[in-house]
Design a protein around this motif. Structure first.
Motif, PDB file in Angstrom:
ATOM      1  N   LEU A 277       0.816  -1.208   0.000  1.00 52.02           N
ATOM      2  CA  LEU A 277       0.000   0.000   0.000  1.00 52.02           C
ATOM      3  C   LEU A 277       0.854   1.265   0.000  1.00 52.02           C
ATOM      4  N   SER A 278       2.118   1.158   0.466  1.00 50.36           N
ATOM      5  CA  SER A 278       3.002   2.324   0.509  1.00 50.36           C
ATOM      6  C   SER A 278       3.924   2.386  -0.703  1.00 50.36           C
ATOM      7  N   GLU A 279       3.834   1.402  -1.580  1.00 51.89           N
ATOM      8  CA  GLU A 279       4.702   1.378  -2.754  1.00 51.89           C
ATOM      9  C   GLU A 279       4.259   2.384  -3.798  1.00 51.89           C
ATOM     10  N   LEU A 280       5.254   2.914  -4.515  1.00 52.41           N
ATOM     11  CA  LEU A 280       4.962   3.775  -5.654  1.00 52.41           C
ATOM     12  C   LEU A 280       4.758   2.943  -6.919  1.00 52.41           C
ATOM     13  N   CYS A 281       5.517   1.883  -7.042  1.00 49.29           N
ATOM     14  CA  CYS A 281       5.517   1.067  -8.265  1.00 49.29           C
ATOM     15  C   CYS A 281       4.147   0.448  -8.531  1.00 49.29           C
TER      16      CYS A 281
END
Length: 333
Positions: A24-28
């Protein structure tokens, strides 16, 4: 007070959820990440891709570039390491890819997969210094955003597809150091890109250099050396051209050089090991930017014109001709 507690609880829940589910915190983009992991698996988990882990953000992975706004994968660049085997078909599922660069210390084998034709945003494709086999695919002409295409230093065979000239944005085409046969497509005079680089050297191309190639006036570099090309390349030259580098050496070209007009922009001209007759035109003395010159191993005669940079080249640039004379060779009798 009650409102503050509710806010704290909500923040705590959100923070806890993020810890439980790092994605949920990933940019990808998760679809891109899934494809990259499939590519890694197809390459048998090579050392160069050790940073590619499920529990990390794929925008931080080695060899990968993400768009800063959309966070989609826009570049896959592996220029060192131990990638071996065929190019995985999953590469074609990176739909936002603009740059695909797999070269030098990589050892790719097999044909170029049709899945690459799905990369409609691709601008830069370099697969050189590998062991790729098969033909130069016709489907590459579907990649209409390509500006750079380099398939050099492979084991590609067969003819060059004329359809490559349909690429409206292409500015550089390198197919050198392969085993390509057949003739140079007539349509290659129709490339639209400015200051075009065309390198087809070290193949087994035959036939004549098409006159229509001279239709394009703004080639920056033409290297057709070390093939089996015949005939007269006069169409490539002319005072109205802006060409800078020409290498036609080690072919079977047979023409009279006496009256050729060379563009003033010419910086390098290599015609060694052909069957060229006639004399060197005086116009060569007007080429102020000429820094490389070689007409050795031909059938030229007459006095080397005095002036410009012609006397600055070594005698090896002129020797083994029928009867050339004058500096830097022996004086004419």
């Amino acid at each position: 007070m009650k409102s503050k507690s509710v806010t704290t609880i909500i923040f705590t829940l959100l923070f806890s959820t993020t810890l439980l589910d790092p994605s949920l915190s990933e940019l990808c983009n998760q679809n891109d990440k899934k494809v990259l992991l499939q590519i890694k698996k197809a390459f048998n988990d090579p050392y160069v891709l050790t940073s590619w882990h499920e529990d990390t953000d794929c925008c931080d992975w080695y060899c990968v570039t993400c768009d800063p706004k959309t966070h989609r994968i826009t570049a896959l660049t592996v220029i060192t390491g131990s990638l071996t085997g065929p190019i995985p078909t999953q590469v074609g599922d990176l739909h936002y890819l603009e740059n695909l660069d797999l070269h030098k210390q990589v050892n790719l084998t097999g044909p170029i997969p049709p899945a690459i034709a799905k990369l409609r945003n691709l601008k830069f494709l370099r697969l050189n210094w590998n062991s790729l086999t098969g033909s130069v695919p016709d489907f590459l002409s579907q990649l209409t955003n390509l500006t750079f295409l380099d398939l050099s230093f492979n084991n590609l065979t067969g003819p060059i597809p004329a359809s490559l000239s349909k690429l409206p944005n292409l500015r550089s085409l390198r197919l050198d150091r392969n085993k390509l046969t057949g003739s140079i497509p007539e349509s290659f005079g129709e490339f639209k890109g400015e200051d075009f680089y065309l390198v087809l050297s070290h193949n087994q191309l035959s036939g004549k250099i098409p006159d229509l190639l001279g239709k394009k006036k703004d080639f920056a570099n033409i290297d057709l050396s070390r093939n089996k090309l015949e005939g007269d390349p006069n169409a490539l030259f002319g005072s109205d051209k802006t060409i800078q580098f020409v290498d036609l050496s080690r072919n079977l070209l047979e023409f009279n050089m006496s009256k050729i007009e060379f563009p003033k922009s010419l910086a390098t001209l290599d015609l060694n090991h052909n069957k060229i007759i006639g004399s060197l035109p005086v116009g060569l003395t007007a080429l102020d930017d000429l820094r490389g010159f070689n007409v050795s191993y031909n059938r030229l005669c007459g006095k080397i014109p005095v002036g410009g940079n012609l006397q600055s080249f070594e005698d090896t640039s002129y020797f083994h001709n029928r009867c050339l004379c004058g500096a830097p060779l022996q004086s004419c009798k």
